[in-house]
Design a protein around this motif. Structure first.
Motif, PDB file in Angstrom:
ATOM      1  N   ALA A 190       0.836  -1.205   0.000  1.00 60.12           N
ATOM      2  CA  ALA A 190       0.000   0.000   0.000  1.00 60.12           C
ATOM      3  C   ALA A 190       0.869   1.253   0.000  1.00 60.12           C
ATOM      4  N   GLU A 191       1.926   1.247   0.802  1.00 55.64           N
ATOM      5  CA  GLU A 191       2.842   2.393   0.843  1.00 55.64           C
ATOM      6  C   GLU A 191       3.528   2.584  -0.510  1.00 55.64           C
ATOM      7  N   MET A 192       3.897   1.483  -1.129  1.00 53.21           N
ATOM      8  CA  MET A 192       4.578   1.570  -2.422  1.00 53.21           C
ATOM      9  C   MET A 192       3.669   2.104  -3.525  1.00 53.21           C
ATOM     10  N   ALA A 193       2.392   1.795  -3.434  1.00 55.37           N
ATOM     11  CA  ALA A 193       1.462   2.150  -4.512  1.00 55.37           C
ATOM     12  C   ALA A 193       1.187   3.642  -4.600  1.00 55.37           C
ATOM     13  N   VAL A 194       1.522   4.388  -3.516  1.00 58.75           N
ATOM     14  CA  VAL A 194       1.316   5.843  -3.499  1.00 58.75           C
ATOM     15  C   VAL A 194       2.667   6.524  -3.633  1.00 58.75           C
ATOM     16  N   PRO A 195       2.866   7.406  -4.571  1.00 59.99           N
ATOM     17  CA  PRO A 195       1.877   7.913  -5.537  1.00 59.99           C
ATOM     18  C   PRO A 195       2.000   7.289  -6.922  1.00 59.99           C
ATOM     19  N   THR A 196       2.688   6.138  -7.053  1.00 61.25           N
ATOM     20  CA  THR A 196       2.906   5.560  -8.376  1.00 61.25           C
ATOM     21  C   THR A 196       1.603   5.288  -9.113  1.00 61.25           C
ATOM     22  N   PHE A 197       0.623   4.713  -8.393  1.00 60.87           N
ATOM     23  CA  PHE A 197      -0.635   4.346  -9.039  1.00 60.87           C
ATOM     24  C   PHE A 197      -1.842   5.117  -8.523  1.00 60.87           C
ATOM     25  N   ALA A 198      -1.734   5.704  -7.358  1.00 62.02           N
ATOM     26  CA  ALA A 198      -2.915   6.348  -6.774  1.00 62.02           C
ATOM     27  C   ALA A 198      -2.502   7.416  -5.780  1.00 62.02           C
ATOM     28  N   GLY A 199      -3.466   8.278  -5.455  1.00 58.54           N
ATOM     29  CA  GLY A 199      -3.240   9.277  -4.423  1.00 58.54           C
ATOM     30  C   GLY A 199      -3.563   8.735  -3.045  1.00 58.54           C
ATOM     31  N   GLN A 200      -4.372   7.660  -2.997  1.00 62.25           N
ATOM     32  CA  GLN A 200      -4.750   7.064  -1.720  1.00 62.25           C
ATOM     33  C   GLN A 200      -5.010   5.572  -1.913  1.00 62.25           C
ATOM     34  N   VAL A 201      -4.520   4.776  -0.981  1.00 68.05           N
ATOM     35  CA  VAL A 201      -4.755   3.326  -1.018  1.00 68.05           C
ATOM     36  C   VAL A 201      -5.152   2.867   0.374  1.00 68.05           C
TER      37      VAL A 201
END
Length: 220
Positions: free
Chosen positions: A187-198
């Motif tokens: 979840a930490e990795m996915a922001v901001p690569t794919f989303a603004g919030q996970v």
């Protein structure tokens, strides 16, 4: 008779010069219409003196006359103008305005169309034009549309980010058997690569929902 002949010769020369100038202007106008780059000339007051068809199309006008007759507020009101890092750029910082102060410059600009959210990118090169006294009287801006190039570049960058994300996620999955810690890290990795919030929620056997990972582009 000699004076009359001289006068007729002088008149003929003036006429020929005027015709040559008119032909030169017509040729220049034809050339300007056929180039792919947009060309804009501004006076010291910021008013438009000349635009070619490419420049008119770039800012959303069908003809050069529509562009020339539109007020500065109407033209600029169609866009949010951003710099190369997508930061807002005030009108006085635009290359054409800077050239009127005597500065030759080149900038990459983003024009975000307010009505649709579409982004257009261009390289704008502006130069001052001086009179015989050395005062700036005009600025000439040449606009090259790089929208397709910019989109391709950003898509390549996103593809590289996705590959990096997948590679790192695979590493995390192999580092521990604790899936909750793994999901929280992803979840930490996915922001901001794919989303603004996970937010990652798990449904437990008893029907309750438990949050095991959350991240936001703004930590606060």
């Amino acid at each position: 008779p000699c004076l009359a002949k001289a006068w007729r010769t002088s008149a003929t020369v003036r006429t020929q010069a005027q015709e040559a100038l008119r032909a030169s202007s017509d040729q220049l106008a034809t050339i300007m219409r056929t180039v792919d780059e947009g060309i804009v000339m501004q006076s010291q007051t910021g008013g438009l003196v000349y635009v070619n068809e490419a420049a008119a199309r770039f800012v959303g006008f069908e003809t050069t006359s529509e562009f020339l007759n539109a007020s500065r507020e109407v033209v600029l009101g169609q866009f949010e103008i951003l710099d190369d890092e997508r930061r807002p750029l005030p009108p006085h910082a635009l290359p054409g305005r800077r050239a009127l102060l005597g500065e030759a410059c080149e900038e990459v600009l983003c024009y975000r169309i307010l009505s649709s959210g579409e982004e257009r990118w261009s390289v704008v090169r502006a130069n001052p034009v001086y009179d015989a006294d050395g005062d700036v009287v005009l600025s000439v801006s040449v606009i090259r549309d790089i929208t397709l190039e910019r989109r391709a570049l950003e898509e390549r960058a996103r593809a590289e980010e996705r590959l990096h994300f997948l590679a790192r996620a695979s590493e995390l999955l192999n580092e521990t058997l604790d899936y909750e810690l793994t999901l929280a890290a992803i979840a930490e990795m996915a922001v901001p690569t794919f989303a603004g919030q996970v937010v990652i929620d798990l449904l437990d056997d008893d029907g309750s929902v438990r949050c095991v990972g959350a991240a936001h582009a703004d930590p606060e």
